[in-house]
Write an enzyme that holds these catalytic residues in place. Structure first.
Site, PDB file in Angstrom:
ATOM      1  CD  GLU A  38      -3.042   5.516   6.834  1.00  0.00           C
ATOM      2  OE1 GLU A  38      -3.014   5.600   5.671  1.00  0.00           O
ATOM      3  OE2 GLU A  38      -2.044   5.022   7.479  1.00  0.00           O
TER       4      GLU A  38
ATOM      5  CG  HIS B 141      -5.789   1.689   5.282  1.00  0.00           C
ATOM      6  ND1 HIS B 141      -5.399   2.620   6.144  1.00  0.00           N
ATOM      7  CD2 HIS B 141      -4.794   0.967   5.037  1.00  0.00           C
ATOM      8  CE1 HIS B 141      -4.178   2.373   6.692  1.00  0.00           C
ATOM      9  NE2 HIS B 141      -3.544   1.216   5.727  1.00  0.00           N
TER      10      HIS B 141
ATOM     11  N   GLY C 110       2.352   2.152  10.629  1.00  0.00           N
ATOM     12  CA  GLY C 110       3.155   3.282  10.624  1.00  0.00           C
ATOM     13  C   GLY C 110       3.675   3.735  11.808  1.00  0.00           C
TER      14      GLY C 110
ATOM     15  CB  SER D 211       5.205  -1.606  11.844  1.00  0.00           C
ATOM     16  OG  SER D 211       4.663  -0.497  12.055  1.00  0.00           O
TER      17      SER D 211
ATOM     18  N   GLY E  30       2.839  -1.260   4.431  1.00  0.00           N
ATOM     19  CA  GLY E  30       2.695   0.170   3.961  1.00  0.00           C
ATOM     20  C   GLY E  30       4.137   0.679   3.626  1.00  0.00           C
ATOM     21  N   GLY E  31       4.691   1.446   4.793  1.00  0.00           N
ATOM     22  CA  GLY E  31       6.061   2.059   4.430  1.00  0.00           C
ATOM     23  C   GLY E  31       7.062   1.313   3.639  1.00  0.00           C
TER      24      GLY E  31
ATOM     25  CG  ASN F 279      -1.698   1.322   1.547  1.00  0.00           C
ATOM     26  OD1 ASN F 279      -1.950   1.932   0.394  1.00  0.00           O
ATOM     27  ND2 ASN F 279      -1.882   1.510   2.682  1.00  0.00           N
ATOM     28  CD1 TRP F 280       3.443   1.134  -3.017  1.00  0.00           C
ATOM     29  CD2 TRP F 280       3.941   2.614  -4.556  1.00  0.00           C
ATOM     30  NE1 TRP F 280       4.504   0.710  -3.700  1.00  0.00           N
ATOM     31  CE2 TRP F 280       4.628   1.573  -4.769  1.00  0.00           C
ATOM     32  CE3 TRP F 280       4.060   3.863  -5.432  1.00  0.00           C
ATOM     33  CZ2 TRP F 280       5.698   1.392  -5.863  1.00  0.00           C
ATOM     34  CZ3 TRP F 280       4.896   3.679  -6.491  1.00  0.00           C
ATOM     35  CH2 TRP F 280       5.769   2.517  -6.697  1.00  0.00           C
ATOM     36  CE  LYS F 281       0.489   3.331   4.811  1.00  0.00           C
ATOM     37  NZ  LYS F 281       0.108   3.502   6.222  1.00  0.00           N
TER      38      LYS F 281
ATOM     39  CD  GLU G 160      -3.520  -2.937   7.397  1.00  0.00           C
ATOM     40  OE1 GLU G 160      -2.318  -2.835   7.111  1.00  0.00           O
ATOM     41  OE2 GLU G 160      -4.096  -1.649   7.157  1.00  0.00           O
TER      42      GLU G 160
HETATM   43  C1  PEP Z   1      -0.645   0.051   5.728  1.00  0.00           C
HETATM   44  O1  PEP Z   1      -0.564   1.054   5.362  1.00  0.00           O
HETATM   45  O2  PEP Z   1      -1.586  -0.740   5.476  1.00  0.00           O
HETATM   46  C2  PEP Z   1       0.491  -0.359   6.718  1.00  0.00           C
HETATM   47  C3  PEP Z   1       0.239  -1.540   7.473  1.00  0.00           C
HETATM   48  O3  PEP Z   1       1.208   0.637   6.978  1.00  0.00           O
HETATM   49  P1  PEP Z   1       2.769   0.293   7.595  1.00  0.00           P
HETATM   50  O4  PEP Z   1       3.420  -1.051   6.999  1.00  0.00           O
HETATM   51  O5  PEP Z   1       3.518   1.610   7.229  1.00  0.00           O
HETATM   52  O6  PEP Z   1       2.395   0.136   9.125  1.00  0.00           O
END
Ligand code: PEP
Length: 244
Positions: A97, A95, A170, A206, A227-228, A11-13, A164
């Protein structure tokens, strides 16, 4: 896990410009995708460009959100049919967010998931508890209630669930393998269909090369939503290689 092929999704956000699409070649050079499905969800603006590059390597394209409506006067929204038309096979819905930053309710997430299915997409339905809910022993109850409200009446093969924990997204914090396994097993057990053993449940929060192997070794963890670390092609490839 034996009967479920792992899926690693990135997930590049709200990251990425055309200049960053060299990511695909760098990732493909470092990843062994023989035993694992890989999905990349860039921002809307990169879907067409990334889709062409990803498909050359057998990698799937997804979006990060879709509208609940099929079409109409909804300025700024993008329908699931438009995503399918742009080459997507999957779309993330619910998600945290979006649940938090855009006040998306379970009922809205459910309607978005249905819109995705109707457009021929696989929804990746996200659920997860807050830190306070975990600390008060309410994590499983919270997540199962969210899932019940967000899940359309469809077969396990038509969707993916991503667990999640909000406190892990994050933050650099992650659920331990025992916590993740217990939640994934509870989600699977609560899934209404008889085909629940075919449901793919991803862990997200994470995930990094250093913690992916332990998470992926859990019997009910069928992959990861990253994500990151998905922004770095080498780190994402390492996670994929650990899942393969
Ligand atoms: C996400 O955006 O779904 C996520 C899990 O982010 P991160 O891996 O950065 O925690």
């Amino acid at each position: 896990m034996a009967q479920r092929r792992p899926l690693i999704a990135g997930n590049w956000k709200m990251h990425g410009l055309k200049a960053d699409t060299g990511w695909v070649e760098a990732f493909a050079a470092a990843a062994d995708t023989g035993a694992c499905d890989v999905l990349v969800c860039p921002p809307f603006t990169l879907l067409e460009t990334m889709g062409g590059l990803l498909s050359r390597h057998g990698l799937a394209l997804g979006a990060q959100n879709c509208a609940e409506e099929a079409e109409g006067a909804f300025t700024g929204d993008v329908s699931a049919a438009m995503l399918a038309d742009a080459g997507c096979s999957h779309v993330i819905v619910g998600h945290s967010e979006r649940r938090e930053g855009h006040a998306e309710s379970d009922a809205l997430v459910r309607r978005k998931a249905l819109a995705a299915i109707e457009a021929g997409l696989v929804p990746v339905i996200c659920v997860g508890e807050h830190r306070a809910e975990r600390e008060s022993g309410q994590a499983v109850e919270t997540v199962l209630a969210q899932l019940a409200g967000s899940l359309p009446d469809i077969s396990a093969t038509q969707l993916v669930v991503a667990y999640e924990p909000v406190w892990a997204i994050g933050t650099g914090l992650t659920a331990g393998p025992e916590e993740a396994q217990a939640m994934h097993a509870a989600i699977r057990a609560a899934f209404p269909g008889a085909d629940r053993d075919r449901l793919r449940i991803l862990y997200g929060g994470s995930v990094k090369p250093g913690n992916a192997a332990a998470l992926m070794a859990c019997p009910d963890v069928d992959g990861a939503l990253v994500g990151g670390a998905s922004l770095d092609p080498d780190a994402f490839a390492q996670i994929v290689n650990l899942a393969s």
